[in-house]
Design an enzyme around this catalytic site. Sequence first.
Site, PDB file in Angstrom:
ATOM      1  N   GLU A 139      -1.206 -22.356 -72.806  1.00 42.14           N
ATOM      2  CA  GLU A 139      -1.809 -23.674 -72.572  1.00 42.14           C
ATOM      3  C   GLU A 139      -1.979 -24.529 -73.824  1.00 42.14           C
ATOM      4  OE1 GLU A 139      -4.595 -23.117 -68.762  1.00 42.14           O
ATOM      5  OE2 GLU A 139      -5.316 -22.040 -70.511  1.00 42.14           O
TER       6      GLU A 139
HETATM    7  C1  ACM Z   1      -4.473 -18.147 -68.886  1.00 38.36           C
HETATM    8  O1  ACM Z   1      -5.001 -17.948 -67.783  1.00 38.36           O
HETATM    9  N1  ACM Z   1      -4.682 -19.272 -69.536  1.00 38.36           N
HETATM   10  C2  ACM Z   1      -3.607 -17.158 -69.496  1.00 38.36           C
END
Ligand code: ACM
Length: 518
Positions: A333
């Site tokens: 992310e």
């Molecule tokens: C995640 O759930 N950001 C790996």
Amino acid sequence: MEKIPALVLAVVAVLGTGACRGAPVVAPAPMSAPVAHRIIPAPASIMLAEADSFAITAATAIRVEAGSARVGEQLAEMLRTPTGFPVPVSAAGGSISLELTGAETLGEEGYELRITRDSVALVAHRAAGLFRGVQTLRQMLPPRIEAEESVQSRLPWKIPAGVIRDRPRFAWRGAMLDVARHFFTVQDVKQYIDAIALYKINVLHLHLSDDQGWRIEIASRPRLTQLGGSTQVGGGPGGFYTQREYAEIVRYAADRHITVVPEIDLPGHTNAALVAYPELSCGKQAPALYTGIRVGFSALCPGNEETYRLVDDVVRELAAITPGPYIHVGGDEVEALTPADYARFIERVQEIVTRHGKRMIGWEEVAKGRLRPSTIVQQWRSDSAAAAAVRQGVKLILSPASRAYLDMRYTRGTMLGLNWAGFVEVRDAYGWDPASFFPGVTEADVIGVEAPLWSETVKNMTAVQFMAFPRLPAIAEIGWSPAAAKDWESFRVRLAAQAPRWEMMGVNFHRSPQIPWP
Ligand code: ACM
């Protein structure tokens, strides 16, 4: 930390049933489940003669050899408290024997149990296999074996006669705990280790850093914990593990044949690190401590050499206190970097991890970089990322959020958890197979499964247990049992049989309406 009262959780359980949408789907509770109907994960092969049995009595003793002494002592401890029997452990003799043989076909964690009226022989190739076999024995005994004081009665402690031959389908059966969004004490983590060990989980992945908190002491970078460890989601006091405390968690897990995998999430999810060392952000402005739950905004500056000096310090110190072969570097992310900068960053971090003698693990996004064959990719969101990693020749850990994320709400009515990947009831957690879930990913590409528990909404162990049970045993069975043994009707009956055990252990759980609880 705020405790969720049991009453509130009882309401959570009721709201979570979806009972408002009609009568809950409940089959009649099994009055007394046969022993074979209690074991999770289902053994590879099991033949029991319930009419005949071995009884644990005041005369029961355990015979061990050099390599099985510790597991023998663990078995004795398990039996002594509830029975009140002395259960001596020695090389001299005893009706229960723990043997390490040359039975290489049993592999690293397999075991064989041969139970007759007069004896129990537990045989394995490794101590880890003996430990897994002890968990099977534990589940074959009545739930009061979990009692924390003597409940000795005239009722015998019986184990049905028979033969179990068992070994795991996958080498990696993990549970992840996010100690960054909310901090959990060493005692909390030990309690979680105890609960997951019962289901033959062999990896504890600790998510040790995120925007909201840095949770592991790095001696050469003291501000990481002094500043970065000082809060958590919602603004509580946070906390961190000293290296000595972390080593204690690692030792406790190793004693249960569980490998700790530490995760430092890079280059995003780093607000807490940037509060401590603002010179590592491209903007060089010190951000404020962050107690919200939004993701994606923070990143270490990939063009700054000082960034790699910090990563080197962190990985070097973490590698030195981590006996297991893996360091997880996150990688998920990241919205604040260009794809090219991100890929170069991951490749440099991979070299740092390798230089310190460890194998890198990263969330699926790291497959955007060029990976070494020894690197492991943890799938969580997309099937194309999993297939892209496989095309690079690396192995996968599967944690599909819509099935394996323990922080997803069970139903619309669940008061804890998130739902960005949907609602995950027990049947969803159980109803998938690693070898066929993703196009382009076969059984040989997968080293195993892992159930992450993110803690944005999960503040204490009562809440952790409520989210993990009963879904964690579902993921444990997917990881351990042969594909052919997978059977929802059998699983839900065996799951129901865990309830009195969890009650005896003080483990909170979601009373899913899909399960015929007693
Ligand atoms: C995640 O759930 N950001 C790996």
